[in-house]
Enzyme design. Structure first.
Site, PDB file in Angstrom:
ATOM      1  N   ASN A 208       0.502  -1.167   0.315  1.00 27.86           N
ATOM      2  CA  ASN A 208       0.010  -0.275  -0.109  1.00 27.86           C
ATOM      3  C   ASN A 208       0.840   1.386   0.110  1.00 27.86           C
ATOM      4  OD1 ASN A 208      -2.423  -1.582  -0.117  1.00 27.86           O
ATOM      5  ND2 ASN A 208      -2.461  -1.836   1.898  1.00 27.86           N
ATOM      6  N   ASP A 276      -4.360  -5.555   1.522  1.00 23.90           N
ATOM      7  CA  ASP A 276      -5.190  -7.542   2.188  1.00 23.90           C
ATOM      8  C   ASP A 276      -4.891  -9.000   1.593  1.00 23.90           C
ATOM      9  OD1 ASP A 276      -7.060  -5.297   3.129  1.00 23.90           O
ATOM     10  OD2 ASP A 276      -7.800  -4.826   1.663  1.00 23.90           O
TER      11      ASP A 276
END
Length: 397
Positions: A208, A276
């Site tokens: 991320n 995730d």
């Protein structure tokens, strides 16, 4: 800052032992009294005379010194200090501490003390990463020992990685934070920060866009209010703050394990941008193009939900704070996330590219709790951290 404080400094045997002399000088300049104790191995790197001259105190070296025992026995020596600092803490010393051994002066002092203990590890990167060292580290943290560092960088042996002794300035800052009085003095707060890197192959990964700046600022703000901070960080762009217990990780699985090892805590702030998904069976060799234009086939699995695991676990802190980085319907998504995860507060922010927040120096958050949504104005990340730390102190009062 350290006026009137008494430090027992145990110097372990390693090339980094020379930095302990600078630590003595800086601690005395801050007002502390420093009593050095050297291991036999430490004397191969620094002399008792140099430690004594800088400390202006007697240096202790031998468990069976009859003069020392007559003047001040090792039991009294271990308990007369306000803080015991081990710097550098070698793999051998950490192993003795974890196993409860007491076969020399240093290990006996550490076994006999009822004073808080702080260690600053330093060793070769392979020794630091060895499973035995990591097991010992987990045991020591579980015993309440504060761990400073180690830092990553080039070693005296020529290798590169984690294992360097933290700078004397950073160790001194941790010592000062230990004695700092504030509304969170005596409280333990866990903070996660930075991204996680989920490997595709040895050179590629999923991540991320997080610099770690907000999590770092939160850890520093909590430290400044007197908290003992366990800081679990992925590979962030921003260096960890001084004066906190740093746990470096790469993947979401590693972050979960580090978080669970750091519990129990009074509060936890999950500011990390955890990936995730992870790639199932990541390639052990670099994936090569074959010229056909065909894309490699990757299978994905969900990563562990760290926020939900802690919020719903048996070792749940009394206050759990999560973050929700959203690009649309920010408040709705964040409100639903708080209910789904089971945490107490969610700090929601809009990380659309146009905001410049992800990776920037400012943030604009909305604090979502059972009472509703409280919008905070856009401000620097340090200001957000200070405001959040103050709210955490109020909630734990």
């Amino acid at each position: 800052m350290l006026a009137g404080k008494r430090l027992l400094l145990i110097i372990g045997g390693g090339i980094a032992a020379y930095k302990a002399l600078d630590l003595i000088r800086q601690a005395r300049r801050a007002g502390a009294t420093v009593t050095p104790a050297l291991t036999r191995a430490a004397e191969e790197f620094v002399t008792p005379l140099s430690a004594s001259a800088l400390a202006a105190e007697k240096v202790y070296r031998d468990l069976f010194d009859l003069t020392d025992e007559a003047e001040m026995g090792h039991i009294e020596l271990s308990r007369s200090a306000d803080l015991v600092v081990v710097a550098p803490a070698t793999a051998d010393l950490m192993g003795k501490m974890a196993a409860g051994l007491a076969n020399d002066l240093a290990s006996t002092l550490l076994m006999a003390t009822d004073t808080p203990v702080m260690i600053a590890p330093a060793m070769n990167v392979r020794m630091w990463e060895h499973p035995a060292t990591q097991r010992n580290l987990a045991i020591l943290r579980g015993d309440g020992v504060t761990v400073i560092g180690p830092d990553a960088g080039e070693m005296a042996c020529g290798e590169f990685g984690p294992g360097r002794l933290s700078a004397p300035e950073a160790i001194l800052a941790a010592i000062e934070a230990h004695f700092a009085e504030g509304p969170l003095t005596g409280r333990h707060v866990l903070v996660t920060s930075g991204p996680t890197h989920e490997p595709i192959d040895p050179v590629r990964y999923i991540a991320n866009r997080s610099s770690g700046a907000q999590g770092t600022a939160i850890a520093a703000a909590l430290r400044d209010l007197g908290a003992r901070v366990s800081f679990v960080t992925g590979p962030a762009d921003v260096a960890p703050p001084s004066g906190v217990n740093v746990h470096r990780v790469e993947t979401a699985d590693q972050m979960l394990h580090a978080v669970e090892a750091a519990l129990p805590a009074d509060a936890a702030v999950f500011a990390a941008a955890v990936a995730d998904w992870r790639v199932v069976d990541a390639a052990r060799s670099k994936i090569k193009k074959d010229g056909s234009g065909a894309l490699p086939s990757l299978s994905f699995a969900e990563n562990p939900d760290i926020l939900a695991t802690v919020s719903q676990g048996t070792a749940r802190p009394s206050l759990v704070v999560g973050f929700a980085a959203e690009t649309d319907d920010v408040i709705a998504h964040a409100t639903a996330k708080r209910a789904r995860k089971g945490c107490d507060w969610i700090l929601a922010n809009d990380v659309s590219p146009s905001t410049g927040i992800m990776g920037g120096s400012e943030n604009a958050v909305t604090l979502i709790s059972e009472a509703g949504a409280e919008e905070w104005p856009r401000m620097g990340k340090e200001a957000v951290a200070a405001r959040l730390a103050a709210r955490i102190a109020e909630a734990l009062a």
